[in-house]
Design a protein around this motif. Structure first.
Motif: not given
Length: 439
Positions: A215-217, A219-226, A262-264, A334-339
């Protein structure tokens, strides 16, 4: 609350289930029978829509028996599909076959008609006959037969390897184009150094499995929160053992909750195509190398599948691929890096095993040569070294497999039909209009 990964797995189960939709049809059939009986009591039906109790019982009993027999027939067809898929196709294709909507509609119609007729049958008495219900049961049987004929037509035509290759190829192309367009819309403006300075916290997987989607959205929201950058440690399609680092949190003094992160990310028993277009290419290659096995020995099927691999690789060539994708939040940070997979990854997946298993097949070598020649003509300069490397490997494979000079020269000939296309050695790729690049 149920995590995103759990909801994703539930949706996958529902899509692949062969009993949920038929069960809904069973319940709807019983409800429709109650409705038909209620309308019967309203007394507004025409006088000629009347049956004797004996006739109605015979008709409904015949419908119940016919639906049970047709359900058994469809189940038999399903067993044949499983046998053919595991014998001559790819077992990975079964995951797509389970999702066939027409098959579920046929099963739901049969179970619904069975429940409808059986519910009406128990209502027949010497002084009461559900005349409207008996008439509608004939309509339901007619609809069931029409759907059965459509299903048989689709079954006989669409279970050929080339038809399955076309279906899988188009599905993979659709996922690839949609995914790359979505990723580039949310890419960060500056991708040079997305991970900020600070601690790196590994978030480990509690269970093992193949990464099916994320879930990209979320994960990005989690990264913004922290206020951190999350880095997915593995690409979609990789198997992750239990306890392995699944996500890394960069630059946060207080790491996100591991269970939430991990739930995302959905882990499962096998790959899916939803966010993994390379899995579609994997299925195409599986069908081709199964056709090249000594037990099947059908190189013509492999050549037909190569046609769809050729198309798929050209779609890949038009996509803006990167080794990694940096996704940003609403402010562009930048909030999420995906290979990601590069051009070389898709190219090697598409041709390596077919070249190895079809090294002694004249028409497979010729078709592979034509495929690579087409890519040389249509791909941009930065992707040509990988194509030339595959051409060199094909040349070496032909040299080892064909010791006779005449047969070796024939195997080096590029031919889109495998044999019979009329191409000459050394003639080079035929003129072809360059495809416009996607994106």
């Amino acid at each position: 609350m149920m995590s995103w990964a759990a909801r994703f797995r539930l949706r996958q189960y529902v899509k692949a289930s062969l009993w949920i939709i038929p069960l809904i049809g069973l319940l709807l059939g019983a409800v429709l029978a109650e409705w038909a009986a209620g309308v019967q009591r309203a007394g507004w039906l025409p006088d000629d829509w009347q049956y004797s109790a004996t006739t109605a019982s015979s008709v409904l009993s015949s419908v119940v028996g016919a639906m049970v027999a047709l359900l058994g027939f469809v189940v038999t067809i399903g067993v044949l599909v499983v046998q053919q898929a595991t014998g001559t196709l790819s077992p990975r294709y079964m995951r797509l076959w389970y999702r066939d909507r027409l098959q579920k509609a046929v099963l739901a119609t049969f179970t619904g008609t069975f429940a409808y007729a059986f519910s009406l049958l128990r209502r027949i008495e010497s002084d009461y006959v559900p005349d409207l219900g008996v008439t509608l049961s004939g309509v339901a049987v007619s609809v069931s037969l029409v759907l059965l004929l459509i299903y048989l037509n689709r079954f006989t035509h669409n279970l050929r390897p080339v038809a399955i290759a076309d279906l899988v190829g188009r599905l993979g192309e659709k996922v690839l184009v949609r995914a790359t367009e979505r990723v580039h819309r949310s890419s960060a403006r500056d991708e040079a150094s997305p991970a900020p300075a600070g601690p790196v916290t590994p978030i480990r997987s509690e269970r093992g499995g193949v990464i099916q989607a994320f879930d990209a959205a979320g994960l990005i929201a989690t990264a913004v929160r922290h206020d951190c950058v999350l880095v997915l440690a593995h690409q979609v399609g990789d198997f992750v053992p239990p306890g392995t680092t699944l996500v890394e949190a960069h630059g946060s003094a207080r790491a996100p909750d591991p269970r939430r992160v991990t739930g995302l990310v959905a882990l499962g028993t096998e790959r899916t195509i939803e966010q993994d277009p390379a899995f579609a290419l994997r299925i195409l290659v599986d069908i081709a190398i199964r056709a090249l096995s000594p037990a099947v020995n059908d190189p013509t099927t492999a050549v037909q599948v190569l046609n769809h691999i050729d198309t798929f690789l050209h779609v890949v060539g038009g996509a803006r691929l990167r080794g990694r994708y940096v996704l940003a939040d609403g402010e562009g940070r930048p909030r999420l890096v995906v290979p990601g997979r590069g051009w070389e990854d898709y190219l090697q997946l598409g041709v390596t095993e077919i070249r190895e298993y079809g090294a002694t097949s004249l028409q497979v070598c010729r078709r592979l040569r034509a495929l690579l020649d087409d890519l040389l003509e249509t791909q941009p300069a930065e992707r040509l070294p990988a194509v030339r490397a595959e051409l060199a490997l094909l040349e070496e494979s032909v040299r080892r497999a064909f010791t006779d000079p005449a047969r070796r020269a024939g195997a080096r000939t590029a031919d889109r039909q495998g044999i019979g296309g009329g191409r000459r050695p050394g003639a080079g790729p035929s003129p072809r209009r360059r495809r416009p690049s996607r994106g």
